[in-house]
Design an enzyme around this catalytic site. Structure first.
Site, PDB file in Angstrom:
ATOM      1  N   VAL A 144     -42.120 -20.958  28.140  1.00 44.19           N
ATOM      2  CA  VAL A 144     -43.018 -21.303  27.030  1.00 44.19           C
ATOM      3  C   VAL A 144     -42.459 -22.533  26.310  1.00 44.19           C
ATOM      4  CG1 VAL A 144     -41.954 -19.502  25.617  1.00 44.19           C
ATOM      5  CG2 VAL A 144     -44.107 -20.434  24.899  1.00 44.19           C
ATOM      6  N   HIS A 145     -43.285 -23.543  26.140  1.00 41.39           N
ATOM      7  CA  HIS A 145     -42.797 -24.744  25.439  1.00 41.39           C
ATOM      8  C   HIS A 145     -43.892 -25.568  24.771  1.00 41.39           C
ATOM      9  CE1 HIS A 145     -44.229 -26.834  29.051  1.00 41.39           C
ATOM     10  NE2 HIS A 145     -44.200 -27.940  28.350  1.00 41.39           N
ATOM     11  N   ARG A 146     -45.168 -25.203  24.938  1.00 41.60           N
ATOM     12  CA  ARG A 146     -46.231 -26.054  24.380  1.00 41.60           C
ATOM     13  C   ARG A 146     -46.101 -26.138  22.870  1.00 41.60           C
ATOM     14  NH1 ARG A 146     -47.985 -27.367  28.963  1.00 41.60           N
ATOM     15  NH2 ARG A 146     -47.478 -29.383  28.093  1.00 41.60           N
TER      16      ARG A 146
END
Ligand code: UD1
Ligand code: UDP
Length: 372
Positions: free
Chosen positions: A204-206
């Site tokens: 997860v990184h958005r």
């Protein structure tokens, strides 16, 4: 006919690698300009080393910052290099700030632009990537659409058909070129003491997910829940943005296994052997589809609708109960879909098209010069 490859982040290095390999094999009048958007060893150099790519001729070392600051520094640095090198074409891949800066600088200098992975749309203007990809497509001269669907999007936006080439996505090339090596060389399963199909992999990184405390907390809660309910340990490979935001928000997820970013071979191996992937990454959605690993996307939209259509992926958003529901559904799916992103020869195709098309356009330019 000189080509400038501009890149700056992890997925750009990986997706450009098949093209760079093909340039190395069949064409040497090119150079790499790295903006330095990603700079930590495990986000950058590890991929050049492992994929045996030549070192960039230039590294602008722009680093992190606000969108305006980061993109502005890139524009200034890229312009300086392009003026000095005077290439015939700039080639970029994807939708990062590096891609927009590369394309915009080239456009202002009247240099032709090739955009690899053209025609993707989430139709969500809250995403910085959506702005980057739309603007880049609309100032490009050669648009390499991964699928017929992405081509149709470009056509519907008024881009002339003769500028668009359906090539497949170079991520398929990258997976095919590295998967065997990954199975032979990677040691991540041993290191984590894991059996095939016995764990979930998450990334997860958005910005819209991890920079929002509630959304980020919900995603982590969703991951904790799926681990508990379905009985699989979750390995969350933690992107530096997510790590930073986790610290800022004081989030300390229990029951999840957090691991540092991995090199490509170890990540591919961990991904290929996972029972299921939960992610908000673009590249990971594609790779899971190619590797026939069911994917639950932690977003409300995707610019990769092909993955949904073939049944490889589902949108869960960020609500914990939805993440559980969608995980249950994807666990029940047969892993027999067909990869919609091409045959693994996109890189070769792109280099071939560039060579042919550019030679033609340069002939024309010289003819016009002579005539004048
Ligand atoms: C960028 C791209 C995103 C892409 C992602 C791939 C934009 C707008 N975003 O997001 O589309 O999916 O790369 O991973 O271009 N950091 C480090 N080391 C690094 C790089 C970043 O520690 O090498 C940390 C810094 O704290 C930085 C943060 O990560 O502030 C975010 O980095 P940035 O490049 O701004 O965006 P990404 O989230 O990486
Ligand atoms: N990846 C990697 N190591 C990791 C996490 C991801 O090599 O620890 C690779 C992954 O295989 C994929 C790419 O990085 O090819 C995806 O990059 P990312 O998720 O950062 O960006 P996005 O694709 O969303 O732009």
């Amino acid at each position: 006919m000189k080509i400038a490859i501009i890149l700056g982040t992890r997925p750009e290095i990986i997706k450009m690698s098949p093209i760079i390999r093909e340039f190395e094999r069949s064409y040497n009048d090119y150079f790499i300009l790295h903006t330095g958007q990603h700079y930590s060893y495990e986000m950058d150099k590890v991929f050049f080393e492992q994929l045996e790519l030549p070192e960039p001729k230039y590294n602008l070392k722009v680093g992190s910052g606000s969108h305006g600051e980061q993109t502005g520094k890139m524009l200034i640095g890229i312009e300086r290099v392009l003026k000095q090198e005077n290439p015939d074409l700039v080639l970029v891949v994807g939708d990062t700030n590096t891609v927009l800066a590369g394309a915009l600088t080239a456009a202002k200098l009247g240099i032709k632009i090739g955009h690899v992975e053209a025609g993707l749309r989430s139709y969500d203007k809250q995403m910085p990537e959506e702005i980057n990809r739309v603007l880049t497509d609309h100032c490009s001269d050669y648009l390499f659409a991964p699928t017929e669907k992405s081509k149709q999007i470009l056509v519907s936006e008024g881009i002339p058909e003769n500028k668009i080439f359906v090539t497949g996505n170079t991520i398929v090339d990258a997976v095919y070129q590295n998967i065997e090596l990954a199975h032979r060389k990677a040691n991540i399963l041993d290191r984590l003491n894991l059996e095939r199909n016995s764990y979930f992999l998450a990334t997860v990184h958005r910005q819209e997910n991890v920079d929002d405390k509630i959304r980020f907390r919900n995603i982590l809660e969703g991951l904790q829940k799926v681990s508990k309910i379905f009985g699989y340990p979750v390995f969350l490979v933690i992107h530096p943005r997510a790590k930073k935001q986790m610290n800022i928000f004081g989030l300390k997820p229990s029951g999840l296994n957090l691991i540092e970013p991995l090199d490509y071979l170890n990540f591919l191996n961990l991904e290929a052997n996972a029972r299921l992937v939960l992610t908000d990454s673009g590249g990971v959605q594609e790779e899971a589809c190619i590797l026939r690993v069911p994917c639950v996307t932690l977003r409300y939209n995707t610019e990769r609708p092909e993955t949904l259509e073939v049944g490889a992926n589902i949108l869960a958003g960020t609500n914990p109960d939805e993440i559980v529901k969608k995980t249950e559904y994807m666990l029940s799916r047969k892993r027999e879909w067909i990869n919609p992103f091409g045959d693994g020869k996109a890189g070769i195709r792109i280099v071939h098209i560039l060579k042919n098309e550019l030679i033609e356009s340069l002939k024309y330019k010289r003819g016009v010069d002579l005539w004048i």
